[in-house]
Design a protein around this motif. Structure first.
Motif, PDB file in Angstrom:
ATOM      1  N   GLN A  50     -13.256  -5.270   4.012  1.00  0.00           N
ATOM      2  CA  GLN A  50     -13.971  -5.364   5.278  1.00  0.00           C
ATOM      3  C   GLN A  50     -13.915  -4.012   5.982  1.00  0.00           C
ATOM      4  O   GLN A  50     -12.832  -3.474   6.233  1.00  0.00           O
ATOM      5  N   SER A  51     -15.074  -3.469   6.288  1.00  0.00           N
ATOM      6  CA  SER A  51     -15.175  -2.086   6.750  1.00  0.00           C
ATOM      7  C   SER A  51     -14.542  -1.845   8.116  1.00  0.00           C
ATOM      8  O   SER A  51     -14.309  -0.701   8.497  1.00  0.00           O
ATOM      9  N   ASN A  52     -14.251  -2.904   8.849  1.00  0.00           N
ATOM     10  CA  ASN A  52     -13.655  -2.717  10.180  1.00  0.00           C
ATOM     11  C   ASN A  52     -12.313  -3.437  10.311  1.00  0.00           C
ATOM     12  O   ASN A  52     -11.894  -3.775  11.415  1.00  0.00           O
ATOM     13  N   HIS A  53     -11.656  -3.657   9.184  1.00  0.00           N
ATOM     14  CA  HIS A  53     -10.383  -4.382   9.224  1.00  0.00           C
ATOM     15  C   HIS A  53      -9.244  -3.503   8.723  1.00  0.00           C
ATOM     16  O   HIS A  53      -9.272  -3.011   7.599  1.00  0.00           O
ATOM     17  N   LEU A  54      -8.240  -3.315   9.576  1.00  0.00           N
ATOM     18  CA  LEU A  54      -7.041  -2.554   9.227  1.00  0.00           C
ATOM     19  C   LEU A  54      -5.867  -3.490   8.975  1.00  0.00           C
ATOM     20  O   LEU A  54      -5.721  -4.511   9.653  1.00  0.00           O
ATOM     21  N   CYS A  55      -5.042  -3.107   8.017  1.00  0.00           N
ATOM     22  CA  CYS A  55      -3.779  -3.793   7.762  1.00  0.00           C
ATOM     23  C   CYS A  55      -2.666  -2.819   8.114  1.00  0.00           C
ATOM     24  O   CYS A  55      -2.733  -1.628   7.763  1.00  0.00           O
ATOM     25  N   VAL A  56      -1.643  -3.291   8.813  1.00  0.00           N
ATOM     26  CA  VAL A  56      -0.558  -2.398   9.217  1.00  0.00           C
ATOM     27  C   VAL A  56       0.796  -3.057   8.956  1.00  0.00           C
ATOM     28  O   VAL A  56       0.947  -4.277   9.005  1.00  0.00           O
ATOM     29  N   THR A 105      -4.642  -6.729  11.213  1.00  0.00           N
ATOM     30  CA  THR A 105      -3.649  -7.696  10.764  1.00  0.00           C
ATOM     31  C   THR A 105      -2.317  -6.974  10.610  1.00  0.00           C
ATOM     32  O   THR A 105      -2.225  -5.960   9.905  1.00  0.00           O
ATOM     33  N   ILE A 106      -1.295  -7.489  11.278  1.00  0.00           N
ATOM     34  CA  ILE A 106       0.043  -6.921  11.206  1.00  0.00           C
ATOM     35  C   ILE A 106       0.864  -7.727  10.209  1.00  0.00           C
ATOM     36  O   ILE A 106       1.000  -8.945  10.348  1.00  0.00           O
ATOM     37  N   LEU A 107       1.395  -7.048   9.199  1.00  0.00           N
ATOM     38  CA  LEU A 107       2.278  -7.694   8.222  1.00  0.00           C
ATOM     39  C   LEU A 107       3.699  -7.662   8.772  1.00  0.00           C
ATOM     40  O   LEU A 107       4.339  -6.618   8.846  1.00  0.00           O
ATOM     41  N   ALA A 108       4.183  -8.813   9.169  1.00  0.00           N
ATOM     42  CA  ALA A 108       5.518  -8.926   9.758  1.00  0.00           C
ATOM     43  C   ALA A 108       6.409  -9.775   8.858  1.00  0.00           C
ATOM     44  O   ALA A 108       5.970 -10.342   7.850  1.00  0.00           O
ATOM     45  N   VAL A 139       0.340 -10.755   0.943  1.00  0.00           N
ATOM     46  CA  VAL A 139       0.434  -9.406   1.516  1.00  0.00           C
ATOM     47  C   VAL A 139      -0.504  -8.460   0.776  1.00  0.00           C
ATOM     48  O   VAL A 139      -1.290  -7.716   1.377  1.00  0.00           O
ATOM     49  N   VAL A 140      -0.439  -8.487  -0.557  1.00  0.00           N
ATOM     50  CA  VAL A 140      -1.267  -7.578  -1.352  1.00  0.00           C
ATOM     51  C   VAL A 140      -2.744  -7.929  -1.231  1.00  0.00           C
ATOM     52  O   VAL A 140      -3.603  -7.039  -1.168  1.00  0.00           O
ATOM     53  N   LYS A 141      -3.070  -9.215  -1.172  1.00  0.00           N
ATOM     54  CA  LYS A 141      -4.459  -9.610  -0.945  1.00  0.00           C
ATOM     55  C   LYS A 141      -4.981  -9.032   0.370  1.00  0.00           C
ATOM     56  O   LYS A 141      -6.121  -8.543   0.451  1.00  0.00           O
ATOM     57  N   THR A 142      -4.165  -9.115   1.401  1.00  0.00           N
ATOM     58  CA  THR A 142      -4.580  -8.612   2.713  1.00  0.00           C
ATOM     59  C   THR A 142      -4.791  -7.105   2.671  1.00  0.00           C
ATOM     60  O   THR A 142      -5.780  -6.592   3.227  1.00  0.00           O
ATOM     61  N   ILE A 143      -3.882  -6.386   2.017  1.00  0.00           N
ATOM     62  CA  ILE A 143      -4.049  -4.933   1.880  1.00  0.00           C
ATOM     63  C   ILE A 143      -5.317  -4.619   1.091  1.00  0.00           C
ATOM     64  O   ILE A 143      -6.099  -3.735   1.457  1.00  0.00           O
ATOM     65  N   GLN A 144      -5.546  -5.355   0.009  1.00  0.00           N
ATOM     66  CA  GLN A 144      -6.716  -5.115  -0.834  1.00  0.00           C
ATOM     67  C   GLN A 144      -8.020  -5.308  -0.066  1.00  0.00           C
ATOM     68  O   GLN A 144      -8.999  -4.588  -0.293  1.00  0.00           O
TER      69      GLN A 144
END
Length: 292
Positions: free
Chosen positions: A144-150, A181-184, A209-214
């Protein structure tokens, strides 16, 4: 002599293991039919083994976790004087060290910090920037072009921790242009609670977690094993590191060991405007190797 069975010694945390396994294709170029047998020298920490077996189940025939060091501390004399070097190959308990040396056709000590891999017969430089794509099916990338994972807090590594107010200000600024999306974890969820109004905080198992990063356009994290999983799914990945004081001036010992993408490494509490610009450049060109 035919080389069929090769022992691979790995040491350290998740990141060290993922740095090590990126060289296995280079070894297989020399010995196409070889089988790998892993030795995870972690003082009984099964996490690196579990990560490798989860995402690269065919890589090793088996991975043995070495339960302890031979000596702690392990004092050596080096060019730097007297130092405690517990990661030394010689500090593996005798039974495991003898097995690695004698029970296989060949062995490689891929302890990243030890740098022996620089001197071996395989072409490490060919694979220096190539991290293994994961083997298991986690679905096609839906970037997604406007989605960051942190992931900006480590339970285990206080050396690279960011100030809570800086994290709030950084993410608030980024939220103007990106969903976040914050990975906590359950242990550090409270650190992020002030960001709930403009970011989604999740506590996922490792596959999610990896799916979200991908599926994100970029991954922003502190220096940790997670960043290498970002490399493996080809998501532009930036990390904050305490050992860099000025952007672009990464110490060579960090570059050769754990931070191959010099322009992807940020000083702690780096200027928010510049951090945003760097992310935009990497998202635009879909790479870890641009500057700005």
């Amino acid at each position: 002599m035919s080389i069929s069975n090769i022992a691979i010694r790995m040491e350290g945390g998740i990141g060290d293991h993922l740095c090590a396994i990126r060289f296995l294709p280079a070894i297989r170029e020399l010995y196409p039919d070889c089988k790998f047998y892993g030795f995870s020298d972690t003082e009984n920490n099964n996490t690196p083994k579990n990560i490798i077996e989860t995402f690269w189940p065919s890589l090793f025939e088996e991975i043995t976790v070495i339960p302890n060091k031979k000596q702690k501390p392990y004092i050596i004399k080096s060019q730097f004087g007297t130092e405690n070097y517990i990661g030394a190959f010689e500090n593996i308990p005798d039974a495991y060290r003898t097995k690695i040396i004698n029970d296989y056709d060949k062995y490689y000590d891929l302890h990243i910090d030890g740098l022996k891999w620089l001197t071996y017969d395989f072409n490490w430089s060919k694979y220096f920037f190539q991290f293994l794509p994961i083997e298991i099916d986690i679905g096609m990338p839906n970037r997604q072009s406007n989605h960051l994972c942190v992931s900006l807090y480590s339970d285990a590594n206080p050396g690279n921790r960011l100030d809570k107010q800086y994290v709030y200000d950084l993410l608030f600024n980024l939220s103007k242009n990106y969903s976040i999306t914050i990975l906590a974890t359950k242990n550090n969820y409270a650190f992020y609670e002030s960001c709930e109004k403009f970011a989604t905080i999740v506590c996922y198992e490792i596959i999610d977690v990896v799916k979200t990063i991908q599926n994100s356009c970029a991954f922003l994290c502190i220096d940790s094993g997670l960043k290498f999983l970002g490399y493996s799914v080809e998501t532009p990945t930036f990390n904050f590191l305490s050992q860099i004081k000025e952007y672009g001036n990464l110490p060579i010992h960090q570059h050769i060991r754990w931070n191959p993408y010099i322009w992807s490494v940020l000083p702690l509490h780096h200027d928010i405007g510049h951090t945003t610009q760097l992310l935009q450049n990497s998202i635009k060109y879909k790479t870890n190797i641009v500057t700005g």
